[in-house]
Design an enzyme around this catalytic site. Structure first.
Site, PDB file in Angstrom:
ATOM      1  N   GLY A 147       0.814  -1.217   0.000  1.00  0.00           N
ATOM      2  CA  GLY A 147       0.000   0.000   0.000  1.00  0.00           C
ATOM      3  C   GLY A 147       0.844   1.261   0.000  1.00  0.00           C
ATOM      4  O   GLY A 147       0.407   2.311  -0.475  1.00  0.00           O
ATOM      5  N   GLU A 170       2.625  -8.259  -1.484  1.00  0.00           N
ATOM      6  CA  GLU A 170       1.392  -8.870  -0.965  1.00  0.00           C
ATOM      7  C   GLU A 170       1.351 -10.381  -1.195  1.00  0.00           C
ATOM      8  O   GLU A 170       0.743 -11.125  -0.442  1.00  0.00           O
ATOM      9  CB  GLU A 170       0.159  -8.214  -1.609  1.00  0.00           C
ATOM     10  CG  GLU A 170      -0.103  -6.787  -1.149  1.00  0.00           C
ATOM     11  CD  GLU A 170       0.618  -5.727  -1.959  1.00  0.00           C
ATOM     12  OE1 GLU A 170       1.548  -6.080  -2.719  1.00  0.00           O
ATOM     13  OE2 GLU A 170       0.252  -4.544  -1.840  1.00  0.00           O
TER      14      GLU A 170
HETATM   15  C1  LIG Z   1      -3.810  -2.926  -0.197  1.00  0.00           C
HETATM   16  C2  LIG Z   1      -2.515  -2.993   0.467  1.00  0.00           C
HETATM   17  C3  LIG Z   1      -2.014  -4.170   1.007  1.00  0.00           C
HETATM   18  C4  LIG Z   1      -0.728  -4.161   1.691  1.00  0.00           C
HETATM   19  O1  LIG Z   1      -0.038  -3.172   1.703  1.00  0.00           O
HETATM   20  S1  LIG Z   1      -0.225  -5.595   2.487  1.00  0.00           S
HETATM   21  C5  LIG Z   1       1.309  -5.150   3.254  1.00  0.00           C
HETATM   22  C6  LIG Z   1       2.436  -5.120   2.276  1.00  0.00           C
HETATM   23  N1  LIG Z   1       3.668  -4.808   2.958  1.00  0.00           N
HETATM   24  C7  LIG Z   1       4.510  -5.735   3.433  1.00  0.00           C
HETATM   25  O2  LIG Z   1       4.276  -6.919   3.315  1.00  0.00           O
HETATM   26  C8  LIG Z   1       5.754  -5.257   4.123  1.00  0.00           C
HETATM   27  C9  LIG Z   1       5.783  -5.728   5.573  1.00  0.00           C
HETATM   28  N2  LIG Z   1       6.975  -5.294   6.248  1.00  0.00           N
HETATM   29  C10 LIG Z   1       8.183  -5.886   6.051  1.00  0.00           C
HETATM   30  O3  LIG Z   1       8.346  -6.786   5.264  1.00  0.00           O
HETATM   31  C11 LIG Z   1       9.309  -5.398   6.878  1.00  0.00           C
HETATM   32  O4  LIG Z   1       8.826  -4.735   7.997  1.00  0.00           O
HETATM   33  C12 LIG Z   1      10.264  -4.454   6.141  1.00  0.00           C
HETATM   34  C13 LIG Z   1      11.008  -5.231   5.043  1.00  0.00           C
HETATM   35  C14 LIG Z   1       9.535  -3.271   5.549  1.00  0.00           C
HETATM   36  C15 LIG Z   1      11.324  -3.899   7.155  1.00  0.00           C
HETATM   37  O5  LIG Z   1      11.944  -4.943   7.837  1.00  0.00           O
HETATM   38  P1  LIG Z   1      12.786  -4.621   9.155  1.00  0.00           P
HETATM   39  O6  LIG Z   1      13.741  -3.528   8.874  1.00  0.00           O
HETATM   40  O7  LIG Z   1      13.352  -5.931   9.638  1.00  0.00           O
HETATM   41  O8  LIG Z   1      11.744  -4.050  10.224  1.00  0.00           O
HETATM   42  P2  LIG Z   1      10.598  -4.866  11.004  1.00  0.00           P
HETATM   43  O9  LIG Z   1      11.130  -5.272  12.341  1.00  0.00           O
HETATM   44  O10 LIG Z   1      10.007  -5.934  10.171  1.00  0.00           O
HETATM   45  O11 LIG Z   1       9.475  -3.724  11.180  1.00  0.00           O
HETATM   46  C16 LIG Z   1       9.505  -2.752  12.218  1.00  0.00           C
HETATM   47  C17 LIG Z   1       8.141  -2.728  12.867  1.00  0.00           C
HETATM   48  O12 LIG Z   1       7.197  -2.315  11.884  1.00  0.00           O
HETATM   49  C18 LIG Z   1       6.149  -3.269  11.807  1.00  0.00           C
HETATM   50  N3  LIG Z   1       5.631  -3.309  10.443  1.00  0.00           N
HETATM   51  C19 LIG Z   1       6.328  -3.239   9.296  1.00  0.00           C
HETATM   52  N4  LIG Z   1       5.524  -3.307   8.250  1.00  0.00           N
HETATM   53  C20 LIG Z   1       4.260  -3.427   8.740  1.00  0.00           C
HETATM   54  C21 LIG Z   1       2.965  -3.539   8.136  1.00  0.00           C
HETATM   55  N5  LIG Z   1       2.809  -3.496   6.819  1.00  0.00           N
HETATM   56  N6  LIG Z   1       1.906  -3.662   8.943  1.00  0.00           N
HETATM   57  C22 LIG Z   1       2.028  -3.656  10.299  1.00  0.00           C
HETATM   58  N7  LIG Z   1       3.239  -3.538  10.912  1.00  0.00           N
HETATM   59  C23 LIG Z   1       4.325  -3.426  10.142  1.00  0.00           C
HETATM   60  C24 LIG Z   1       6.797  -4.577  12.214  1.00  0.00           C
HETATM   61  O13 LIG Z   1       5.835  -5.507  12.618  1.00  0.00           O
HETATM   62  C25 LIG Z   1       7.695  -4.117  13.327  1.00  0.00           C
HETATM   63  O14 LIG Z   1       6.903  -3.925  14.484  1.00  0.00           O
HETATM   64  P3  LIG Z   1       7.294  -4.657  15.862  1.00  0.00           P
HETATM   65  O15 LIG Z   1       8.644  -4.124  16.213  1.00  0.00           O
HETATM   66  O16 LIG Z   1       6.225  -4.266  16.818  1.00  0.00           O
HETATM   67  O17 LIG Z   1       7.345  -6.106  15.581  1.00  0.00           O
END
Ligand SMILES: C/C=C/C(=O)SCCNC(=O)CCNC(=O)[C@H](O)C(C)(C)COP(=O)(O)OP(=O)(O)OC[C@H]1O[C@@H](n2cnc3c(N)ncnc32)[C@H](O)[C@@H]1OP(=O)(O)O
Length: 296
Positions: A147, A170
């Site tokens: 998103g 996704e």
């Molecule tokens: C119509 C639209 C649909 C969509 O958009 S579906 C979602 C699509 N997006 C994703 O799949 C990306 C999800 N996030 C990741 O893969 C990773 O993050 C990153 C690669 C962006 C970064 O990784 P890193 O640097 O290791 O950080 P971290 O520890 O994973 O994230 C820090 C905090 O941010 C939260 N977070 C990240 N992305 C999301 C998200 N999309 N929704 C909810 N929370 C998110 C995590 O959980 C964590 O939080 P905590 O420290 O509490 O565990």
């Protein structure tokens, strides 16, 4: 109690804002921010020498600006406010150095059922940016995923910091993009690249995104926001009627056949002759002086 809540929110914004002291002073010392509404997930200001740039910063750093319901609702409100603000000619939307936005909030979606998203028409509230008649520039540093990439693509111009990463992951969650990630991406980078991105979750760098046509400019990360504001100031200096017509013509032409698009553009060009600003622009040119647009 209300006062305590406001102070707590301000403290939270400071503690969680992974930014420098400059941003600290921007948040705390700016009466404009205070008067722009009490937002929890975004920072809203007016920027530019003439205060004519609407500036929105996604500010949910602990969750990498994941686009939860509250954040999207605040974004909608802020965009609508700037839409109605006669001083604002262009909007800049940015995130943090680490993330523009890491996508829709997965934890919020995790327990939703089909009936919830279908009957609630989930994501319908994400359309604010697409509905905005004023030009919007996305200034993307860090992750623009799912998103987050889709919100950037809803904007009219994308500037990227040199460390930005774009992707539609996704598929890794057992779902697909739902806010333009297939359609807009396909139009921006072509079918083959879009297909590869949505099927593999591979991310592309700012440089690749520029080559593929997704972003219009890549600049060093630290200069990104200023660069976007400079462009926004320039856009804001022109007639709002003319910038609105430009935006409408480009967007409509993008969807139409060449013949229909050319016709539509010519008709808008004709319509611009009804404005005072068109007369003033051409008169100022002939008189060798800067134009004074009145947005009329
Ligand atoms: C119509 C639209 C649909 C969509 O958009 S579906 C979602 C699509 N997006 C994703 O799949 C990306 C999800 N996030 C990741 O893969 C990773 O993050 C990153 C690669 C962006 C970064 O990784 P890193 O640097 O290791 O950080 P971290 O520890 O994973 O994230 C820090 C905090 O941010 C939260 N977070 C990240 N992305 C999301 C998200 N999309 N929704 C909810 N929370 C998110 C995590 O959980 C964590 O939080 P905590 O420290 O509490 O565990």
């Amino acid at each position: 109690m209300a006062c305590f809540r406001t102070s707590a929110r301000i403290c939270r914004q400071f503690l969680f804002n992974n930014s420098s002291s400059t941003k600290f002073s921007a948040v705390f010392s700016s009466p404009r921010w205070m008067s722009s509404g009490n937002y929890e997930y975004i920072i809203v200001e007016k920027k530019g020498e003439k205060n004519n740039v609407g500036f929105i910063q996604l500010n949910r750093p602990k969750a990498l600006n994941a686009l939860c319901k509250g954040l999207m609702s605040e974004l909608d409100q802020a965009v609508q406010k700037f839409e109605k603000d006669d001083d604002v000619g262009c909007i800049v939307l940015t995130g943090s150095d680490r993330a523009f936005a890491a996508g829709a909030d997965i934890k919020e979606m995790q327990t939703k059922e089909f009936s919830d998203v279908w009957r609630g028409n989930f994501l319908s509230e994400w359309d604010a940016l697409s509905r905005c008649s004023k030009p919007v520039i996305a200034a993307v540093n860090g992750f623009a995923l799912g998103g987050g990439c889709e919100v950037a693509m809803m904007c009219d111009i994308i500037y990227a910091g040199d460390k930005a990463q774009f992707g539609q992951p996704e598929i890794t969650l057992g779902t697909i993009p739902g806010a333009g990630g297939t359609q807009r991406l396909c139009k921006a980078v072509g079918k083959s690249k879009a297909m590869e991105m949505v099927l593999t979750a591979n991310r592309i760098s700012a440089e690749e995104a520029e080559k593929a046509g997704l972003v219009s400019k890549v600049v060093p990360a630290a200069e990104l926001v200023n660069e976007a504001i400079k462009t926004a100031e320039k856009i804001s200096s022109f007639s709002k009627i003319a910038t609105g017509m430009c935006k409408e013509a480009v967007n409509a032409g993008y969807e139409m056949s060449l013949k229909e698009g050319l016709h539509f553009e010519k008709r808008l060009f004709h319509a611009s002759f009804a404005s005072n600003d068109r007369r003033e622009g051409m008169t100022a040119f002939s008189e060798k002086r800067p134009p004074k647009f009145t947005d009329s």
